[in-house]
Design a protein around this motif. Structure first.
Motif, PDB file in Angstrom:
ATOM      1  N   LEU A  66     -38.414-107.834-101.462  1.00  0.00           N
ATOM      2  CA  LEU A  66     -38.235-108.174-102.964  1.00  0.00           C
ATOM      3  C   LEU A  66     -36.937-109.130-102.504  1.00  0.00           C
ATOM      4  O   LEU A  66     -37.179-110.649-102.761  1.00  0.00           O
ATOM      5  N   ARG A  67     -35.959-108.984-101.007  1.00  0.00           N
ATOM      6  CA  ARG A  67     -35.289-109.673-101.001  1.00  0.00           C
ATOM      7  C   ARG A  67     -35.501-110.629 -99.644  1.00  0.00           C
ATOM      8  O   ARG A  67     -34.689-111.498-100.278  1.00  0.00           O
ATOM      9  N   ARG A  68     -36.503-110.072 -98.788  1.00  0.00           N
ATOM     10  CA  ARG A  68     -36.880-111.550 -98.686  1.00  0.00           C
ATOM     11  C   ARG A  68     -37.393-112.946 -99.290  1.00  0.00           C
ATOM     12  O   ARG A  68     -37.556-113.917 -99.045  1.00  0.00           O
ATOM     13  N   GLN A  69     -38.288-112.022-100.941  1.00  0.00           N
ATOM     14  CA  GLN A  69     -38.806-113.424-101.291  1.00  0.00           C
ATOM     15  C   GLN A  69     -37.771-114.178-101.813  1.00  0.00           C
ATOM     16  O   GLN A  69     -37.491-115.036-102.203  1.00  0.00           O
ATOM     17  N   ILE A  70     -36.960-113.090-102.359  1.00  0.00           N
ATOM     18  CA  ILE A  70     -35.465-114.182-102.903  1.00  0.00           C
ATOM     19  C   ILE A  70     -34.587-115.319-102.084  1.00  0.00           C
ATOM     20  O   ILE A  70     -35.096-116.321-102.110  1.00  0.00           O
ATOM     21  N   ARG A  71     -34.615-114.852-100.265  1.00  0.00           N
ATOM     22  CA  ARG A  71     -34.087-115.655 -99.131  1.00  0.00           C
ATOM     23  C   ARG A  71     -35.446-116.793 -99.503  1.00  0.00           C
ATOM     24  O   ARG A  71     -35.356-117.932 -99.190  1.00  0.00           O
TER      25      ARG A  71
END
Length: 98
Positions: free
Chosen positions: A85-90
């Motif tokens: 999810l962190r990668r998607q947000i970035r």
């Protein structure tokens, strides 16, 4: 951010719920447009060691983010899901800045 946690097929203890809530709330540092999160813990009937599944859905304006990962423990699967999810947000923030 509001975090709803559901365990499918078993009763999750408070320690697991707190762990997931803390991990998900850390995503707020990457973005301020996160509205709410839903977490599903599932115990799969597989012979494989990695039979713990965590699904996390985060509501954001316009779209939802989703990650589903398997692990040997729910904590491991939660870590993998939060990282996805962190990668998607970035990725989304990178597109917004252009």
């Amino acid at each position: 951010m509001e975090v709803k946690i559901q365990a499918v097929g078993f009763k999750a203890d408070a320690k697991l719920k707190d762990f997931a809530t803390k991990k998900i709330n850390k995503l707020d540092t990457f973005s301020d447009f996160l509205i709410s999160a839903e977490v599903f813990f599932k115990l799969l009937n597989a012979a494989d060691e990695e039979n713990k599944e965590v699904e996390i859905k985060i509501a954001i304006p316009g779209n939802d983010l989703f990650a589903k990962k398997l692990g040997k423990s729910f904590e491991e699967a939660t870590d993998k899901s939060v990282e996805a999810l962190r990668r998607q947000i970035r990725k989304i923030k990178g597109k917004q800045e252009k």
